[in-house]
Scaffold this active site. Sequence first.
Site, PDB file in Angstrom:
ATOM      1  N   GLY A   5       3.096  -1.212   4.223  1.00 20.50           N
ATOM      2  CA  GLY A   5       3.113   0.215   3.924  1.00 20.50           C
ATOM      3  C   GLY A   5       4.532   0.670   3.616  1.00 20.50           C
ATOM      4  O   GLY A   5       5.048   0.442   2.515  1.00 20.50           O
ATOM      5  N   ASN A  56       0.871  -1.178   0.000  1.00 19.12           N
ATOM      6  CA  ASN A  56       0.000   0.000   0.000  1.00 19.12           C
ATOM      7  C   ASN A  56       0.904   1.223   0.000  1.00 19.12           C
ATOM      8  O   ASN A  56       1.554   1.513   1.001  1.00 19.12           O
ATOM      9  CB  ASN A  56      -0.892  -0.040   1.257  1.00 19.12           C
ATOM     10  CG  ASN A  56      -1.711   1.228   1.434  1.00 19.12           C
ATOM     11  OD1 ASN A  56      -1.743   2.087   0.559  1.00 19.12           O
ATOM     12  ND2 ASN A  56      -2.378   1.350   2.578  1.00 19.12           N
ATOM     13  N   TRP A  57       0.934   1.919  -1.129  1.00 22.00           N
ATOM     14  CA  TRP A  57       1.863   3.050  -1.270  1.00 22.00           C
ATOM     15  C   TRP A  57       1.291   4.349  -0.702  1.00 22.00           C
ATOM     16  O   TRP A  57       1.955   5.386  -0.757  1.00 22.00           O
ATOM     17  CB  TRP A  57       2.271   3.211  -2.739  1.00 22.00           C
ATOM     18  CG  TRP A  57       3.214   2.142  -3.200  1.00 22.00           C
ATOM     19  CD1 TRP A  57       3.716   1.118  -2.450  1.00 22.00           C
ATOM     20  CD2 TRP A  57       3.799   1.993  -4.505  1.00 22.00           C
ATOM     21  NE1 TRP A  57       4.563   0.343  -3.198  1.00 22.00           N
ATOM     22  CE2 TRP A  57       4.634   0.851  -4.468  1.00 22.00           C
ATOM     23  CE3 TRP A  57       3.683   2.693  -5.707  1.00 22.00           C
ATOM     24  CZ2 TRP A  57       5.352   0.409  -5.581  1.00 22.00           C
ATOM     25  CZ3 TRP A  57       4.401   2.265  -6.821  1.00 22.00           C
ATOM     26  CH2 TRP A  57       5.228   1.138  -6.761  1.00 22.00           C
ATOM     27  N   LYS A  58       0.062   4.283  -0.207  1.00 23.76           N
ATOM     28  CA  LYS A  58      -0.559   5.454   0.433  1.00 23.76           C
ATOM     29  C   LYS A  58      -0.372   6.701  -0.441  1.00 23.76           C
ATOM     30  O   LYS A  58      -0.347   6.587  -1.659  1.00 23.76           O
ATOM     31  CB  LYS A  58      -0.005   5.613   1.855  1.00 23.76           C
ATOM     32  CG  LYS A  58      -0.148   4.321   2.668  1.00 23.76           C
ATOM     33  CD  LYS A  58       0.103   4.462   4.137  1.00 23.76           C
ATOM     34  CE  LYS A  58      -0.117   3.106   4.816  1.00 23.76           C
ATOM     35  NZ  LYS A  58       0.055   3.132   6.256  1.00 23.76           N
ATOM     36  N   GLU A  62      -6.742   4.350   8.050  1.00 23.07           N
ATOM     37  CA  GLU A  62      -6.548   5.782   7.783  1.00 23.07           C
ATOM     38  C   GLU A  62      -7.793   6.379   7.147  1.00 23.07           C
ATOM     39  O   GLU A  62      -8.139   7.537   7.389  1.00 23.07           O
ATOM     40  CB  GLU A  62      -5.306   5.982   6.891  1.00 23.07           C
ATOM     41  CG  GLU A  62      -4.027   5.751   7.693  1.00 23.07           C
ATOM     42  CD  GLU A  62      -2.843   5.225   6.894  1.00 23.07           C
ATOM     43  OE1 GLU A  62      -2.862   5.296   5.650  1.00 23.07           O
ATOM     44  OE2 GLU A  62      -1.893   4.735   7.537  1.00 23.07           O
TER      45      GLU A  62
END
Length: 253
Positions: free
Chosen positions: A236, A11-13, A99
């Site tokens: 992450g 998950n590269w956010k 988040e």
Amino acid sequence: MEQRRPLIAGNWKMYKTPEEAAETAQQLVERVTGVTDVDIMIAPTCAALAPVFKVIKNSPVALGAQNLFWENEGAYTGEISAPMLKSVGCEYGIIGHSERRQYFGETDETVNKKIQAAIQVGLKPVFCVGETEKERESEQTFSVLDKQVTKGLVSLVSEQLDMLIIAYEPVWAIGTGKTATDAQAQEVHQFIRSLVEKNFGNALSDSIRILYGGSVKPDNIAGLMSMPDIDGALVGGASLNAESFSQIVKFKN
Ligand code: 13P
């Protein structure tokens, strides 16, 4: 019992421009070419989905979205739908990340609608659950997870859930460097699997993949993956670098 195929997801956010994302994806492809025993997914920001897909399309790396809206189209400024994500190459959609719950008002109800929308178009939902530090300290971990899993999957039936993936991400372990111990994670994964069994039967509870997320790194992945109910990881920070993420993907080596 059927062998569950591991899934290692990144998950590269809200990191990396489309150019940077495509470059990291290229570096990852070079490192994981030939990996056949693990499913691999990366979820860049939506601005980078199309350029990243160009790079990974003939590789073992699949594309995921970090979020989606439950309607297919309409006057919903700023949102992106499951069919749109499919059309740019997404195979997975992360839903209900803590988040999103914390900063963008997502609830068990909206998460449920999003899971249904994803399933309807054949996008594999990566349904995130997890307790906060305060909830763990007050011994509410199991009741919080029971509520999140039960409400998140309400009105769905087991036949619809064969593409569902659950990600257990204790909020206190995300981005903190404080990973759950192998035993702590296993205890919760076993509990989540028992909830799935109770609500949907043992065919689904045997086959469903439950990922762990929260400060997963190359040096703790093997221990986590040795646990019987941990089927992969949602990574992450350590997924932003192709070398460290590929080391996590190759946890068996
Ligand atoms: P970190 O691996 O940076 O702790 O993030 C976990 C996460 O939130 C993945 O979705």
